[in-house]
Design a protein around this motif. Structure first.
Motif, PDB file in Angstrom:
ATOM      1  N   ILE A   1      13.964  16.863  -7.113  1.00 38.93           N
ATOM      2  CA  ILE A   1      13.700  16.562  -5.699  1.00 38.93           C
ATOM      3  C   ILE A   1      14.786  17.164  -4.819  1.00 38.93           C
ATOM      4  CG2 ILE A   1      13.596  14.677  -4.013  1.00 38.93           C
ATOM      5  CD1 ILE A   1      12.195  13.020  -6.198  1.00 38.93           C
ATOM      6  N   GLY A   2      16.038  17.090  -5.283  1.00 36.62           N
ATOM      7  CA  GLY A   2      17.119  17.738  -4.539  1.00 36.62           C
ATOM      8  C   GLY A   2      16.927  19.231  -4.441  1.00 36.62           C
ATOM      9  N   LEU A   3      16.456  19.846  -5.541  1.00 39.67           N
ATOM     10  CA  LEU A   3      16.204  21.291  -5.529  1.00 39.67           C
ATOM     11  C   LEU A   3      15.091  21.673  -4.562  1.00 39.67           C
ATOM     12  CD1 LEU A   3      16.373  22.060  -9.358  1.00 39.67           C
ATOM     13  CD2 LEU A   3      17.943  22.910  -7.616  1.00 39.67           C
ATOM     14  N   SER A   4      14.215  20.718  -4.248  1.00 39.22           N
ATOM     15  CA  SER A   4      13.071  20.997  -3.364  1.00 39.22           C
ATOM     16  C   SER A   4      13.420  20.882  -1.889  1.00 39.22           C
ATOM     17  CB  SER A   4      11.930  20.021  -3.680  1.00 39.22           C
ATOM     18  OG  SER A   4      11.541  20.123  -5.030  1.00 39.22           O
ATOM     19  N   THR A   5      14.656  20.565  -1.571  1.00 38.40           N
ATOM     20  CA  THR A   5      15.052  20.396  -0.179  1.00 38.40           C
ATOM     21  C   THR A   5      14.821  21.670   0.628  1.00 38.40           C
ATOM     22  OG1 THR A   5      16.755  18.816  -0.841  1.00 38.40           O
ATOM     23  CG2 THR A   5      16.966  19.786   1.351  1.00 38.40           C
ATOM     24  N   GLU A   6      14.191  21.524   1.808  1.00 34.94           N
ATOM     25  CA  GLU A   6      13.927  22.659   2.699  1.00 34.94           C
ATOM     26  C   GLU A   6      14.509  22.347   4.078  1.00 34.94           C
ATOM     27  OE1 GLU A   6       9.902  23.920   2.814  1.00 34.94           O
ATOM     28  OE2 GLU A   6       9.619  23.762   0.646  1.00 34.94           O
ATOM     29  N   PRO A   7      15.734  22.799   4.353  1.00 36.48           N
ATOM     30  CA  PRO A   7      16.346  22.519   5.659  1.00 36.48           C
ATOM     31  C   PRO A   7      15.503  23.010   6.829  1.00 36.48           C
ATOM     32  CG  PRO A   7      17.961  23.405   4.115  1.00 36.48           C
ATOM     33  CD  PRO A   7      16.617  23.553   3.465  1.00 36.48           C
ATOM     34  N   ALA A   8      14.835  24.155   6.656  1.00 35.70           N
ATOM     35  CA  ALA A   8      14.026  24.688   7.756  1.00 35.70           C
ATOM     36  C   ALA A   8      12.895  23.730   8.105  1.00 35.70           C
ATOM     37  CB  ALA A   8      13.459  26.059   7.376  1.00 35.70           C
ATOM     38  N   ARG A   9      12.268  23.135   7.094  1.00 35.45           N
ATOM     39  CA  ARG A   9      11.184  22.183   7.358  1.00 35.45           C
ATOM     40  C   ARG A   9      11.714  20.945   8.086  1.00 35.45           C
ATOM     41  NH1 ARG A   9       7.173  20.190   2.645  1.00 35.45           N
ATOM     42  NH2 ARG A   9       6.395  22.297   3.023  1.00 35.45           N
ATOM     43  N   LEU A  10      12.897  20.491   7.692  1.00 41.41           N
ATOM     44  CA  LEU A  10      13.468  19.322   8.366  1.00 41.41           C
ATOM     45  C   LEU A  10      13.767  19.634   9.830  1.00 41.41           C
ATOM     46  CD1 LEU A  10      15.893  17.991   5.608  1.00 41.41           C
ATOM     47  CD2 LEU A  10      13.549  17.295   6.104  1.00 41.41           C
ATOM     48  N   ARG A  11      14.236  20.864  10.102  1.00 44.26           N
ATOM     49  CA  ARG A  11      14.515  21.230  11.492  1.00 44.26           C
ATOM     50  C   ARG A  11      13.241  21.295  12.318  1.00 44.26           C
ATOM     51  NH1 ARG A  11      18.323  24.747   8.985  1.00 44.26           N
ATOM     52  NH2 ARG A  11      16.815  26.460   9.045  1.00 44.26           N
ATOM     53  N   ARG A  12      12.140  21.734  11.687  1.00 39.82           N
ATOM     54  CA  ARG A  12      10.887  21.870  12.417  1.00 39.82           C
ATOM     55  C   ARG A  12      10.276  20.526  12.805  1.00 39.82           C
ATOM     56  NH1 ARG A  12       9.730  26.007   8.584  1.00 39.82           N
ATOM     57  NH2 ARG A  12       8.367  24.571   7.440  1.00 39.82           N
ATOM     58  N   THR A  13      10.686  19.456  12.161  1.00 42.82           N
ATOM     59  CA  THR A  13      10.125  18.151  12.527  1.00 42.82           C
ATOM     60  C   THR A  13      10.506  17.749  13.944  1.00 42.82           C
ATOM     61  OG1 THR A  13      12.027  16.943  11.658  1.00 42.82           O
ATOM     62  CG2 THR A  13      10.207  17.358  10.133  1.00 42.82           C
ATOM     63  N   GLY A  14      11.613  18.299  14.455  1.00 41.18           N
ATOM     64  CA  GLY A  14      12.044  17.932  15.804  1.00 41.18           C
ATOM     65  C   GLY A  14      12.703  16.553  15.807  1.00 41.18           C
ATOM     66  N   PRO A  15      13.302  16.165  16.919  1.00 41.78           N
ATOM     67  CA  PRO A  15      14.051  14.906  16.968  1.00 41.78           C
ATOM     68  C   PRO A  15      13.188  13.653  17.018  1.00 41.78           C
ATOM     69  CG  PRO A  15      14.096  15.985  19.107  1.00 41.78           C
ATOM     70  CD  PRO A  15      13.437  16.945  18.165  1.00 41.78           C
TER      71      PRO A  15
END
Length: 384
Positions: free
Chosen positions: A343-357
């Protein structure tokens, strides 16, 4: 003369039929699975050096660090996905061999008041806060059920019921994932600060953490009895998917009927044959939205819940030797560590940023609401 159509060198059963598909799937998954197992082995060793943190938490942290340093490519993804989902579910099944059906029933019934209160508070807060933050209905519903029931599993179950768009599902899962990690890292510390016992923390983790992986990781870090108790509470909480999905299906059908009637009336009165350009948020034909499908109750019950109960029944009947409980517990913890590393290897920072605040803010608020409500409900039901 040479044969222009030489026979294949590979045995036919290895390349066709069910056996061939199984071999190809195993070959495809091997690289990513090997990486996850390697990280888990290092995490298990490190966890023994720092027992307060433990192997599962170390695994997810190491997995995230590896994902940020060297982005896993397509070759690793099938194995990583397999480890992060199927191995975790297998670990839950193995945990069932250490419990009895009487214990499952007793824990499930005893934790029901806390589960109902936390779920009600979460869904109410999701509706009220989500509207004020301007989050669309389907997205706030997904975040609400994901936080209140069982994370990505609840989101996956609810998505076809309400016909949510793929982008909304991605946003919801990403938001839930952030607070999964936060719960794993902070809840054991909070439990020690509050002086919670093993069963008290197991009830807290089982009702306040949304995803099974995070529940097991946080509770395993706290102690073996807490992990066993939390898993039973969490599995009982997972069953709440069924009434929630049925209620959402009824609401979705009723809303669709009202909107269809209103649209027909407006079209007839205005003499229009096409919908207006400015469709409201509740319009069922939003871009990327899939039509809601009928709900099948059998499909809402995860297979690992059935497996967990089967092994618990086998243990109750005395079919699992007492001497096997220790090794099975060790195997379950290692499988959990492998799954969390994946699950840690599956982390996608770009996807988290796209969620917005806004979705992240809603997820954070719901996380606090569920945690505080769980602690308060446990205090009231046990001490008042």
């Amino acid at each position: 003369m040479h044969d222009v159509n030489p026979r294949p060198a590979v045995t036919p059963w290895l390349t066709s039929g069910p056996a061939g598909r199984a071999v190809r799937a195993a070959t495809t998954r091997l690289p990513g699975l090997t990486l996850a197992v390697g990280i888990a082995a290092v995490a298990t060793w490190a966890g023994r050096l720092v027992p307060v943190v433990g192997g599962p938490v170390t695994g997810i942290v190491l997995g995230v660090l590896v994902a940020l340093a060297v982005r896993p490519g397509e070759r690793l993804r099938p194995g990583v996905a397999f480890a992060g989902r199927q191995l975790l579910q297998a670990a839950v099944v193995v945990l069932g061999a250490q419990l009895s059906l009487g214990q499952v029933l007793r824990v499930g019934v005893g934790s029901l008041p806390v589960m109902i209160v936390t779920l009600g508070a979460c869904l109410g807060a999701a509706y009220w806060l989500g509207r004020r933050l301007g989050i669309v209905r389907d997205l706030r519903t997904l975040i609400g059920v994901g936080t209140g029931i069982c994370g990505a599993s609840a989101i996956a179950a609810v998505t076809p019921v309400i016909g949510a768009a793929e982008a909304e599902v991605a946003y919801a899962v990403s938001t839930i994932f952030v607070f999964n990690i936060a719960a794993v890292l902070t809840f054991p510390v909070l439990g020690h600060l509050l002086g919670m016992g093993q069963h008290a923390f197991g009830l807290f983790a089982g009702t306040a953490v949304n995803d099974m992986s995070s529940v097991v990781a946080a509770a395993t870090t706290y102690g073996g009895p807490a992990a066993n108790y939390a898993v039973v509470v969490k599995l009982a909480r997972t069953l709440l998917i069924i009434p929630v999905c049925l209620a959402l299906a009824a609401l979705t059908r009723r809303r669709a009927q009202r909107e269809a009637a209103a649209s027909a009336a407006a079209t007839a009165s205005a003499g229009q044959t096409a919908p207006t350009a400015n469709a409201p948020e509740t319009a069922p034909a939003a871009a990327g939205t899939a039509p809601a499908r009928p709900v099948r109750i059998g499909g809402l019950v995860p297979w690992f819940l059935v497996g967990f109960l089967v092994l618990a029944a086998a243990n109750t009947a005395g079919l699992v030797p007492a001497a096997a409980h220790g090794p099975l517990g060790t195997l379950a913890v290692f499988l959990i560590t492998v799954a969390l590393s994946a699950i840690g290897l599956s982390t996608e920072p770009a996807r988290l940023r796209r969620t917005g605040p806004a979705p992240l803010l809603l997820g954070g608020c719901l996380w606090v609401v569920v945690s505080a409500t769980s602690l308060a409900a446990q205090f009231l039901t046990r001490y008042v």
